[in-house]
Structure formats: C-alpha cells, structure tokens
Scaffold this motif. Structure first.
Motif, PDB file in Angstrom:
ATOM      1  N   VAL A  82       0.849  -1.189   0.000  1.00  0.00           N
ATOM      2  CA  VAL A  82       0.000   0.000   0.000  1.00  0.00           C
ATOM      3  C   VAL A  82       0.885   1.240   0.000  1.00  0.00           C
ATOM      4  CG1 VAL A  82      -1.837   1.257   1.170  1.00  0.00           C
ATOM      5  CG2 VAL A  82      -1.754  -1.240   1.300  1.00  0.00           C
ATOM      6  N   TRP A  97      -2.018   9.293  -3.416  1.00  0.00           N
ATOM      7  CA  TRP A  97      -2.058   7.911  -3.879  1.00  0.00           C
ATOM      8  C   TRP A  97      -3.415   7.243  -3.694  1.00  0.00           C
ATOM      9  CZ3 TRP A  97       1.851   6.835  -6.925  1.00  0.00           C
ATOM     10  CH2 TRP A  97       3.078   7.479  -6.700  1.00  0.00           C
ATOM     11  N   TRP A  98      -4.373   7.931  -3.098  1.00  0.00           N
ATOM     12  CA  TRP A  98      -5.713   7.383  -2.947  1.00  0.00           C
ATOM     13  C   TRP A  98      -6.669   8.122  -3.866  1.00  0.00           C
ATOM     14  CZ3 TRP A  98      -6.766   3.116  -0.090  1.00  0.00           C
ATOM     15  CH2 TRP A  98      -5.774   2.686   0.819  1.00  0.00           C
ATOM     16  N   GLN A  99      -7.608   7.382  -4.461  1.00  0.00           N
ATOM     17  CA  GLN A  99      -8.570   7.979  -5.369  1.00  0.00           C
ATOM     18  C   GLN A  99      -9.881   8.279  -4.622  1.00  0.00           C
ATOM     19  OE1 GLN A  99      -6.687   5.055  -6.549  1.00  0.00           O
ATOM     20  NE2 GLN A  99      -5.366   6.765  -7.126  1.00  0.00           N
ATOM     21  N   THR A 132     -10.179   4.740  -2.625  1.00  0.00           N
ATOM     22  CA  THR A 132      -9.723   3.466  -3.171  1.00  0.00           C
ATOM     23  C   THR A 132      -8.271   3.557  -3.644  1.00  0.00           C
ATOM     24  OG1 THR A 132     -10.510   3.953  -5.410  1.00  0.00           O
ATOM     25  CG2 THR A 132     -12.043   2.832  -3.918  1.00  0.00           C
ATOM     26  N   GLN A 133      -7.629   2.407  -3.687  1.00  0.00           N
ATOM     27  CA  GLN A 133      -6.278   2.286  -4.259  1.00  0.00           C
ATOM     28  C   GLN A 133      -6.139   0.905  -4.872  1.00  0.00           C
ATOM     29  OE1 GLN A 133      -1.610   2.152  -2.800  1.00  0.00           O
ATOM     30  NE2 GLN A 133      -2.985   3.572  -1.750  1.00  0.00           N
ATOM     31  N   SER A 134      -5.735   0.840  -6.138  1.00  0.00           N
ATOM     32  CA  SER A 134      -5.505  -0.427  -6.832  1.00  0.00           C
ATOM     33  C   SER A 134      -4.057  -0.851  -6.675  1.00  0.00           C
ATOM     34  CB  SER A 134      -5.859  -0.296  -8.313  1.00  0.00           C
ATOM     35  OG  SER A 134      -7.243  -0.071  -8.471  1.00  0.00           O
ATOM     36  N   ILE A 135      -3.852  -2.124  -6.364  1.00  0.00           N
ATOM     37  CA  ILE A 135      -2.530  -2.649  -6.045  1.00  0.00           C
ATOM     38  C   ILE A 135      -2.297  -3.935  -6.819  1.00  0.00           C
ATOM     39  CG2 ILE A 135      -1.044  -3.510  -4.193  1.00  0.00           C
ATOM     40  CD1 ILE A 135      -2.823  -1.832  -2.267  1.00  0.00           C
ATOM     41  N   THR A 200      -8.310  -3.985  -5.388  1.00  0.00           N
ATOM     42  CA  THR A 200      -8.661  -2.592  -5.142  1.00  0.00           C
ATOM     43  C   THR A 200      -9.134  -2.466  -3.706  1.00  0.00           C
ATOM     44  OG1 THR A 200      -9.276  -2.214  -7.446  1.00  0.00           O
ATOM     45  CG2 THR A 200     -10.098  -0.641  -5.819  1.00  0.00           C
ATOM     46  N   GLN A 202     -10.475  -0.487  -0.396  1.00  0.00           N
ATOM     47  CA  GLN A 202     -11.469   0.567  -0.236  1.00  0.00           C
ATOM     48  C   GLN A 202     -11.578   0.955   1.238  1.00  0.00           C
ATOM     49  OE1 GLN A 202     -15.568   0.834  -2.347  1.00  0.00           O
ATOM     50  NE2 GLN A 202     -15.921  -0.392  -0.522  1.00  0.00           N
TER      51      GLN A 202
END
Length: 223
Positions: A82, A97-99, A132-135, A200, A202
């Motif tokens: 993360v 870095w977070w949407q 959200t953040q995609s990893i 993703t 959340q």
C-alpha cells in the motif's frame, strides 16, 4: 529551496557549508528510500522529528524553523504494497495515492495517530464516499491485510477497510462503534490471490454511520 543533502550527518556548521542557515527549514522533500531525522539542537541533540515522506508544512508539527542538525540515512526495504498507507502524504483534503477527491469532512489528523504524525479521519452523519487504491498482486500467493481503526465513543455504525470484487467476501476489516470506542484497534485478515493480479482496497464507513472515525497504518503484504 535551500539545498540538497546526500546521505550523512550534518551539524549546524555542516549545514552552513551547504548554504542552509540554522533554524531556516520550513518544509522537506524526502527522496524515496530515505529517512531524514531533524534535531532541534546542534550535534543531534534535543527533540527529534523523523520523516520518510515529504512534509510541505513543518509548522503543523512544531518544527518549522527549529532544526539545527540533520541525519540522512537509507530506509530499510518495505514489504507494504500500500502506498501512503500511513496517510503521511497529502495536501488539505487530497490524500496522496488514494482515489476519491475532495471528500467532505475527510482529512488527515494530528490527533493521536496510531503511529507516525497523521491519521486519516472522517466526521459526518452519513456514509462517506469511499477512498480506493488499486494494487498489483502475484497470482496464487497468500497475503496479509491489516489496519488500525478507531471510532469516537458517541459514533454509530462501522468504520471499514475492504476490497472490491472478487475479494469482497474474503477481505474485509470492520470495526463497530460498540467495540472499544475511543481506542485504536488493529484488525487483520489473510486471503489468497488465486488467479487475480490486482486488488482494489477501499476505505469507507457503513451506510448508517454517524460520528467520527479514524484509520492508520494500512498494510498489505505477501506472507
């Protein structure tokens, strides 16, 4: 802009050679993989502030124009997938870095973080729009997800860290308002990535949420 420092230890005299006046630093840009320790007194004495991320306003931490010596070292490798899971990076209501831009009542807080300087907090009488953040993941690997969360004692509902499909049934951390209100609680879960190459994460609250809640030190790592 005052100057750039290589790895090493810098007393007041050393900083002066770099063109940096004593007690003249009000913000820091920290290179990736680097730790900057700032000391209130010369020769690495007095109060110390430790940074692994940029800090554009040292005044909120009480160390702007109050730094007399500095140590710059390399940080150890991090297993955390993360980015900005500690919420140390951000400007006003934008969490780096977070949407999920400009969410009402959502910000970083200096109020009693679980670790570091900041925690993420939300205060309202309704559910928040998720961050959200995609990893990227490796397929067929075991992963461990953990987070510190807290709710004010007068809150209702849940504070949540979970994942979108296809992990939503196996990857959810939820703290209820009736469980240790006012105290930081660390929750964790393990899951297998299966065929998936992405997750993703959340950050959200339950639909019936009301009050104030906090998140900090969100970690996703391969077991």
């Amino acid at each position: 802009m005052l100057g750039m420092l290589d790895l090493g230890a810098y007393t007041t005299a050393d900083l002066a050679k770099q063109g940096i006046e004593n007690d003249a630093i009000s913000s820091l840009e920290v290179a990736p993989g680097t730790v900057v320790e700032c000391f209130e007194e010369d020769n690495f004495l007095g109060n110390v502030w430790r940074f692994e991320n940029d800090c554009i306003d040292l005044s909120v931490l009480g160390c702007d124009n109050a730094i007399s010596s500095i140590k710059v070292t390399r940080s150890g490798p991090s297993d955390n997938l993360v980015i900005n899971g500690s919420f140390e990076q951000g400007v006003e209501q934008t969490i780096s870095w977070w949407q999920g831009r400009h969410i009402s009542h959502l910000n970083r807080s200096l109020e009693d973080p679980a670790d570091g300087y900041y925690a993420l907090w939300y205060q309202a009488d309704k559910a928040m729009r998720p961050l959200t953040q995609s990893i990227a993941l490796e397929p067929h690997k075991r992963y461990h997800l953990s987070a510190w969360m807290k709710l004010s004692p007068d809150s209702e509902g849940q504070v949540i860290v979970d994942a979108l499909e296809p992990f939503n049934e196996n990857c959810k951390l939820a703290l209820s308002a009736d469980a240790q209100g006012g105290e930081w609680v660390q929750l964790s879960t393990d899951f297998n990535s299966g065929e998936n190459r992405k997750i993703t994460l959340q950050i959200s609250t339950s639909k019936d949420f009301s009050g104030r809640c906090f998140w900090d030190q969100l970690v996703l790592a391969e077991e």
